[in-house]
Design a protein around this motif. Sequence first.
Motif, PDB file in Angstrom:
ATOM      1  N   GLY A 175      12.010  17.523  -1.758  1.00 45.81           N
ATOM      2  CA  GLY A 175      13.376  17.526  -2.261  1.00 45.81           C
ATOM      3  C   GLY A 175      14.375  16.836  -1.354  1.00 45.81           C
ATOM      4  N   PHE A 176      13.985  16.562  -0.128  1.00 46.67           N
ATOM      5  CA  PHE A 176      14.890  15.908   0.811  1.00 46.67           C
ATOM      6  C   PHE A 176      15.040  14.419   0.486  1.00 46.67           C
ATOM      7  CE2 PHE A 176      14.152  19.799   2.776  1.00 46.67           C
ATOM      8  CZ  PHE A 176      14.829  19.949   3.974  1.00 46.67           C
ATOM      9  N   ARG A 177      14.046  13.832  -0.165  1.00 45.07           N
ATOM     10  CA  ARG A 177      14.035  12.430  -0.553  1.00 45.07           C
ATOM     11  C   ARG A 177      14.168  11.497   0.645  1.00 45.07           C
ATOM     12  NH1 ARG A 177      11.124  12.600  -2.867  1.00 45.07           N
ATOM     13  NH2 ARG A 177      11.322  10.665  -4.021  1.00 45.07           N
ATOM     14  N   VAL A 178      13.160  11.519   1.496  1.00 42.88           N
ATOM     15  CA  VAL A 178      13.098  10.607   2.641  1.00 42.88           C
ATOM     16  C   VAL A 178      11.748   9.899   2.637  1.00 42.88           C
ATOM     17  CG1 VAL A 178      13.283  10.331   5.131  1.00 42.88           C
ATOM     18  CG2 VAL A 178      14.561  12.152   3.998  1.00 42.88           C
ATOM     19  N   GLY A 179      11.790   8.596   2.494  1.00 42.51           N
ATOM     20  CA  GLY A 179      10.582   7.786   2.571  1.00 42.51           C
ATOM     21  C   GLY A 179      10.839   6.568   3.436  1.00 42.51           C
ATOM     22  N   PHE A 180       9.786   5.803   3.678  1.00 38.23           N
ATOM     23  CA  PHE A 180       9.904   4.624   4.537  1.00 38.23           C
ATOM     24  C   PHE A 180       9.052   3.491   4.001  1.00 38.23           C
ATOM     25  CE2 PHE A 180      10.255   8.425   7.155  1.00 38.23           C
ATOM     26  CZ  PHE A 180      11.461   8.214   7.812  1.00 38.23           C
ATOM     27  N   VAL A 181       9.475   2.283   4.302  1.00 38.16           N
ATOM     28  CA  VAL A 181       8.627   1.118   4.114  1.00 38.16           C
ATOM     29  C   VAL A 181       8.557   0.418   5.462  1.00 38.16           C
ATOM     30  CG1 VAL A 181      10.547  -0.350   3.349  1.00 38.16           C
ATOM     31  CG2 VAL A 181       8.192  -0.970   2.785  1.00 38.16           C
ATOM     32  N   ALA A 182       7.360  -0.063   5.801  1.00 35.57           N
ATOM     33  CA  ALA A 182       7.158  -0.715   7.095  1.00 35.57           C
ATOM     34  C   ALA A 182       6.251  -1.925   6.899  1.00 35.57           C
ATOM     35  CB  ALA A 182       6.529   0.261   8.099  1.00 35.57           C
ATOM     36  N   GLY A 183       6.464  -2.948   7.732  1.00 37.19           N
ATOM     37  CA  GLY A 183       5.593  -4.108   7.691  1.00 37.19           C
ATOM     38  C   GLY A 183       6.347  -5.416   7.629  1.00 37.19           C
ATOM     39  N   ASN A 189       0.846  -1.193   0.000  1.00 35.23           N
ATOM     40  CA  ASN A 189       0.000   0.000   0.000  1.00 35.23           C
ATOM     41  C   ASN A 189       0.879   1.238   0.000  1.00 35.23           C
ATOM     42  OD1 ASN A 189      -2.443   1.527   0.148  1.00 35.23           O
ATOM     43  ND2 ASN A 189      -2.058   1.889   2.324  1.00 35.23           N
ATOM     44  N   ASP A 190       0.720   2.055  -1.037  1.00 35.47           N
ATOM     45  CA  ASP A 190       1.411   3.345  -1.114  1.00 35.47           C
ATOM     46  C   ASP A 190       0.580   4.344  -0.312  1.00 35.47           C
ATOM     47  OD1 ASP A 190       2.492   5.786  -1.769  1.00 35.47           O
ATOM     48  OD2 ASP A 190       2.767   5.318  -3.888  1.00 35.47           O
ATOM     49  N   PHE A 191       1.118   4.753   0.827  1.00 33.74           N
ATOM     50  CA  PHE A 191       0.402   5.571   1.812  1.00 33.74           C
ATOM     51  C   PHE A 191       0.978   6.983   1.863  1.00 33.74           C
ATOM     52  CE2 PHE A 191      -1.110   5.608   6.522  1.00 33.74           C
ATOM     53  CZ  PHE A 191      -2.407   5.836   6.174  1.00 33.74           C
ATOM     54  N   ALA A 192       1.467   7.454   0.694  1.00 36.34           N
ATOM     55  CA  ALA A 192       2.177   8.737   0.655  1.00 36.34           C
ATOM     56  C   ALA A 192       1.325   9.904   1.128  1.00 36.34           C
ATOM     57  CB  ALA A 192       2.678   9.009  -0.762  1.00 36.34           C
ATOM     58  N   TYR A 193      -0.008   9.831   0.926  1.00 32.12           N
ATOM     59  CA  TYR A 193      -0.893  10.937   1.295  1.00 32.12           C
ATOM     60  C   TYR A 193      -1.705  10.617   2.545  1.00 32.12           C
ATOM     61  CZ  TYR A 193       0.496  12.687  -3.225  1.00 32.12           C
ATOM     62  OH  TYR A 193       1.258  13.141  -4.269  1.00 32.12           O
ATOM     63  N   GLY A 194      -1.221   9.666   3.329  1.00 27.92           N
ATOM     64  CA  GLY A 194      -1.959   9.220   4.502  1.00 27.92           C
ATOM     65  C   GLY A 194      -2.157  10.268   5.577  1.00 27.92           C
ATOM     66  N   GLU A 195      -1.328  11.318   5.560  1.00 28.74           N
ATOM     67  CA  GLU A 195      -1.465  12.364   6.588  1.00 28.74           C
ATOM     68  C   GLU A 195      -2.055  13.653   6.032  1.00 28.74           C
ATOM     69  OE1 GLU A 195       1.690  12.316   9.842  1.00 28.74           O
ATOM     70  OE2 GLU A 195       2.777  11.474   8.128  1.00 28.74           O
ATOM     71  N   ASN A 196      -2.336  13.695   4.737  1.00 23.83           N
ATOM     72  CA  ASN A 196      -2.936  14.896   4.132  1.00 23.83           C
ATOM     73  C   ASN A 196      -4.442  14.699   4.019  1.00 23.83           C
ATOM     74  OD1 ASN A 196       0.010  14.726   2.448  1.00 23.83           O
ATOM     75  ND2 ASN A 196      -0.530  16.666   3.398  1.00 23.83           N
ATOM     76  N   CYS A 197      -5.136  14.872   5.145  1.00 18.03           N
ATOM     77  CA  CYS A 197      -6.569  14.584   5.228  1.00 18.03           C
ATOM     78  C   CYS A 197      -7.334  15.826   5.699  1.00 18.03           C
ATOM     79  CB  CYS A 197      -6.824  13.423   6.196  1.00 18.03           C
ATOM     80  SG  CYS A 197      -5.958  11.901   5.750  1.00 18.03           S
ATOM     81  N   PHE A 198      -8.629  15.905   5.296  1.00 14.79           N
ATOM     82  CA  PHE A 198      -9.452  17.073   5.592  1.00 14.79           C
ATOM     83  C   PHE A 198     -10.809  16.656   6.149  1.00 14.79           C
ATOM     84  CE2 PHE A 198      -7.692  17.395   1.139  1.00 14.79           C
ATOM     85  CZ  PHE A 198      -6.450  17.874   1.522  1.00 14.79           C
ATOM     86  N   GLY A 233       2.145  -8.071   3.886  1.00 14.30           N
ATOM     87  CA  GLY A 233       2.455  -6.886   3.100  1.00 14.30           C
ATOM     88  C   GLY A 233       3.197  -5.793   3.824  1.00 14.30           C
ATOM     89  N   VAL A 234       3.426  -4.728   3.072  1.00 12.44           N
ATOM     90  CA  VAL A 234       4.133  -3.550   3.576  1.00 12.44           C
ATOM     91  C   VAL A 234       3.397  -2.290   3.139  1.00 12.44           C
ATOM     92  CG1 VAL A 234       6.411  -4.659   3.590  1.00 12.44           C
ATOM     93  CG2 VAL A 234       5.635  -3.417   1.540  1.00 12.44           C
ATOM     94  N   GLU A 235       3.813  -1.182   3.740  1.00 11.06           N
ATOM     95  CA  GLU A 235       3.227   0.122   3.430  1.00 11.06           C
ATOM     96  C   GLU A 235       4.349   1.139   3.290  1.00 11.06           C
ATOM     97  OE1 GLU A 235      -0.844   1.477   4.911  1.00 11.06           O
ATOM     98  OE2 GLU A 235       0.547   2.104   6.491  1.00 11.06           O
ATOM     99  N   PHE A 236       4.220   1.995   2.278  1.00 10.27           N
ATOM    100  CA  PHE A 236       5.210   3.055   2.059  1.00 10.27           C
ATOM    101  C   PHE A 236       4.654   4.394   2.538  1.00 10.27           C
ATOM    102  CE2 PHE A 236       7.046  -0.035  -0.802  1.00 10.27           C
ATOM    103  CZ  PHE A 236       8.403   0.205  -0.698  1.00 10.27           C
ATOM    104  N   THR A 237       5.477   5.134   3.252  1.00 15.29           N
ATOM    105  CA  THR A 237       5.157   6.496   3.671  1.00 15.29           C
ATOM    106  C   THR A 237       6.317   7.414   3.276  1.00 15.29           C
ATOM    107  OG1 THR A 237       6.046   5.981   5.864  1.00 15.29           O
ATOM    108  CG2 THR A 237       3.657   5.861   5.589  1.00 15.29           C
ATOM    109  N   THR A 238       6.126   8.702   3.488  1.00 12.91           N
ATOM    110  CA  THR A 238       7.125   9.670   3.042  1.00 12.91           C
ATOM    111  C   THR A 238       7.064  10.921   3.903  1.00 12.91           C
ATOM    112  OG1 THR A 238       7.812  11.036   1.156  1.00 12.91           O
ATOM    113  CG2 THR A 238       5.466  10.562   1.354  1.00 12.91           C
ATOM    114  N   LEU A 239       8.162  11.658   3.937  1.00 12.35           N
ATOM    115  CA  LEU A 239       8.172  12.981   4.567  1.00 12.35           C
ATOM    116  C   LEU A 239       7.840  14.074   3.551  1.00 12.35           C
ATOM    117  CD1 LEU A 239      11.321  12.849   6.909  1.00 12.35           C
ATOM    118  CD2 LEU A 239       9.001  12.006   7.321  1.00 12.35           C
ATOM    119  N   SER A 240       7.754  13.728   2.272  1.00 12.70           N
ATOM    120  CA  SER A 240       7.580  14.720   1.213  1.00 12.70           C
ATOM    121  C   SER A 240       6.305  15.525   1.375  1.00 12.70           C
ATOM    122  CB  SER A 240       7.563  14.032  -0.155  1.00 12.70           C
ATOM    123  OG  SER A 240       8.796  13.420  -0.430  1.00 12.70           O
ATOM    124  N   LYS A 241       5.185  14.841   1.620  1.00 14.68           N
ATOM    125  CA  LYS A 241       3.891  15.507   1.591  1.00 14.68           C
ATOM    126  C   LYS A 241       3.493  16.123   2.928  1.00 14.68           C
ATOM    127  CE  LYS A 241       3.660  14.272  -2.701  1.00 14.68           C
ATOM    128  NZ  LYS A 241       4.778  13.347  -2.873  1.00 14.68           N
TER     129      LYS A 241
END
Length: 406
Positions: free
Chosen positions: A249-257, A208-217, A235-243
């Motif tokens: 531009g810092f290019r920091v992401g994570f995979v967990a699971g 699961n690509d969860f890149a926008y998991g914290e951008n909620c309204f 499975g695993v889930e990908f998150t990022t500091l980008s969004k």
Amino acid sequence: MGEDKIEPAQRIKRLPPYLFGRLNALKLAKRQAGADIIDLGMGNPSDPVPQIVIDKLCEAAQDPRNQHYSASKGIKGLRNEIAKKYERNWNVSLDPETEVLACIGSKEGFSHLCLAMMGPGDTAIVPDPAFPIHNYAVALAGGNVVSVPLGNDEKFISSVAGVIENMYPRPKLLILNYPHNPTAMTVDPGFFEPVVELAHRFGIAVINDFAYGENCFDGYKAPSLLSVKGAKEIGVEFTTLSKPYNMAGFRVGFVAGNKNMINYLATIKGYYDYGIFQAIQIAGIIAMRNCDEHIVSQNEIYRSRRDVVCDGLRRIGWEVEKPRASMFVWARVPEEHSKGKGSIDFAMDLMEHAEVAVAPGRAFGEHGEHFMRIALVENEQRLRQAIRNISRFLQEKPIRKAKSGR
């Protein structure tokens, strides 16, 4: 040997033409000619990174201990911090040593995980429309993609199950992405339970690509795949500091699971890279430790921009729902506006005549045709100007030049 005799690998030949290439070339030409293009085509955050993060980056960069090769899987403190975030936000317990890995942006991690897991004869199920790398990373790894229409309900789960049951050999991987890019589709709590059950039943892995998991309204909170019992087994889930922190531009992401999947990725990365610049990793720790309030304020900015864009598009007759998450608006263009043109050609027209860049839905898959993805990366004044420009183009009137309002 002449230049024309130099051939790329077959994996390069398998890639389709890059559909954004024409748009990017036109955008460059228009800007070189002096046009003020309002660029809403890419999900590239334009708001500043929290100052505390920049200050820590500058401090850490001057420390000689941070100027050498780092660990390809990320320093311990960074992995600890994302584990704490999962516990805090989604009540998920992670072992930072075996169930978390830092990537050079989630896109790099996703691509290399596909390389670690997929090969000739292997198949991945990818919903359509899709963020392009979800298809292309599988192709670059030598695997095949089977598309299913995107959904967020029981019908979608049934469609996935039907594909698995009727394929031999069975697909190896199911790729999900909620909140979704490009459509901003979200899922409610409970969606991932049948996904995990399906994965266990058929022996298929899930990303699961969860890149926008914290951008909620609007009070919405995106659920994590990993919060479901048994999810870490499949499975695993990908998150990022980008969004959430504007740190694209810092290019920091994570995979967990799943430990095995993370170990496969760690093996590949051990050969390919030496990790993220350590000063950036330290800055990332500060972001996750101290900047939750920044996420709240940034989401309010996106919510307000969303309302400006959705209300404006509705006024000119486009079909659009206000998304509960992401930094995009997914809008259907009425046929009388596109005049029978496909989304790519219509996006070219918007750039040429309205001086607004958007992403054509067809670039994300067959089911994206007739839609446009609009990124909420400009301020409200510029967004209103973009809507006015589009409206005047549709009325076949010349656009009015305005100050940039950046």
